[in-house]
Design an enzyme around this catalytic site. Structure first.
Site, short mmCIF file in Angstrom:
data_model
loop_
_atom_site.label_atom_id
_atom_site.label_comp_id
_atom_site.label_asym_id
_atom_site.label_seq_id
_atom_site.Cartn_x
_atom_site.Cartn_y
_atom_site.Cartn_z
N TYR A 249 38.14 43.36 31.88
CA TYR A 249 37.47 43.55 33.52
C TYR A 249 38.66 44.11 34.48
O TYR A 249 38.98 44.88 33.83
CB TYR A 249 38.34 42.01 34.20
CG TYR A 249 39.60 41.86 33.99
CD1 TYR A 249 40.34 41.82 35.24
CD2 TYR A 249 39.66 40.55 33.20
CE1 TYR A 249 41.32 41.56 34.80
CE2 TYR A 249 41.25 40.46 33.05
CZ TYR A 249 42.34 40.64 34.05
OH TYR A 249 43.41 40.13 33.97
N HIS A 296 42.26 45.94 30.74
CA HIS A 296 41.74 46.90 31.62
C HIS A 296 41.78 48.22 31.16
O HIS A 296 42.63 48.96 30.52
CB HIS A 296 42.44 47.65 33.03
CG HIS A 296 42.66 46.01 33.86
ND1 HIS A 296 42.40 44.87 34.02
CD2 HIS A 296 44.52 45.60 34.20
CE1 HIS A 296 43.26 44.02 34.45
NE2 HIS A 296 44.40 45.04 34.76
#
Length: 320
Positions: A249, A296
């Protein structure tokens, strides 16, 4: 008057008439073109981040219609958005989303924000990251000159004003990074789970949530009338449209940059990326730990930010 003189006079008159006609035609055309360009200006800034006839790479990713902030009216999530957002959460953290939303907007503002975009608006954003590359930059006054100054998590200004400025209009947090803010600052919650919304409610009421996946502050100092929440659909949009699903995400930093693209006309970025020695660390830490991107897609995020810079959509100030 001789025949030659009459012909010359006639030709001169015709030339003058044609010149006058051409002047009126092109002058009118110029005025109309100028007025057209003026009427199609996206903002009143010297440079507008989003413009007509934009670069295909940018228009493929940038969706101006998406609403970045959550309101009660836009809070209903599609099945796709709900399932994606739920996939970020620990099973034990799940709760009745609709019930939580009801409580949320009984406490906090429930109105659309920053919907006044148009040719008369010039709103400038400074997105201030936490990279050590900002040390020694002397960017403080430049950062403070922006309309909005967005800072993330616990990044301090005290003691670093010369490089990072002192002004904060929006403080981006999640429960695990919460920090007190003054009454003039917008507290912007990036909720990665329903429990984050519950924590926000609790922090201003019962103060009984002290644990998520780690210990969190039970309360914070902030102006209730300036609380905002990032929309889960906006998070999914950033992950899919901008980051092409790299990483689990988006990071807080890239989400903040994307938010700025949607609420401001000019966006300037400070303190992103590694320092001049290639190290990733926070400017406010004495011990310079080299941070990894974890869940990430950090390298892809930074490359995407660089693309925005090379396409003149943002300016990046790296301090060295």
């Amino acid at each position: 008057m001789t025949l030659f003189g009459a012909r010359q006079a006639t030709l001169m008159l015709a030339a003058l008439a044609l010149t006058g006609f051409m002047y009126m035609y092109y002058h009118t055309d110029f005025i109309q073109t100028f007025e057209y360009l003026q009427s199609n200006t996206e903002c009143a800034c010297r440079f507008c981040m989003s413009m007509e006839g934009d670069d295909p790479w940018f228009t493929q990713r940038y969706k101006p219609s998406i609403q970045p902030l959550l309101t009660k009216k836009n809070s209903a999530l599609t099945k796709e958005v709900y399932n994606w957002w739920q996939s970020l959460q620990y099973a034990s953290h799940r709760a009745n989303y609709t019930a939580v939303i009801e409580k949320l907007f009984k406490l906090f503002p429930d109105n659309a924000q920053y919907t006044d975009a148009g040719p008369d608006r010039c709103r400038t954003c400074a997105v201030v990251g936490n990279s050590g590359n900002i040390l020694g930059s002397h960017y403080g006054n430049l950062i403070d000159s922006h309309d909005f100054v967005l800072r993330m998590n616990r990044a301090p200004t005290k003691g670093f004003e010369k490089d990072v400025g002192s002004k904060t209009t929006h403080r981006i947090i999640y429960p695990e990074s919460a920090v007190d803010v003054d009454n003039s600052t917008h507290l912007v919650l990036f909720a990665f789970k329903t429990l984050d919304l519950q924590w926000l409610i609790s922090a201003f009421t019962t103060k009984d949530i002290t644990q998520t996946y780690t210990r969190v502050r039970p309360t914070i100092q902030a102006n209730r009338d300036k609380v905002m929440v990032l929309h889960p659909a906006f998070m999914k949009y950033v992950h899919e449209s901008w980051l092409q699903k790299h990483g689990g995400y988006p990071s807080t930093g890239f989400l903040t940059l994307a938010l700025a693209l949607h609420i401001c006309d000019e966006v300037n970025v400070f303190g992103f990326g590694a320092d001049k020695n290639g190290n990733w660390h926070h400017y406010f830490e004495a011990i310079r730990s080299n941070y990894h991107t974890g869940l990430h897609g950090g390298n892809f995020e930074y490359d995407t930010a660089l693309q925005l810079f090379t396409k003149n959509k943002i300016q990046m100030f790296r301090g060295w």
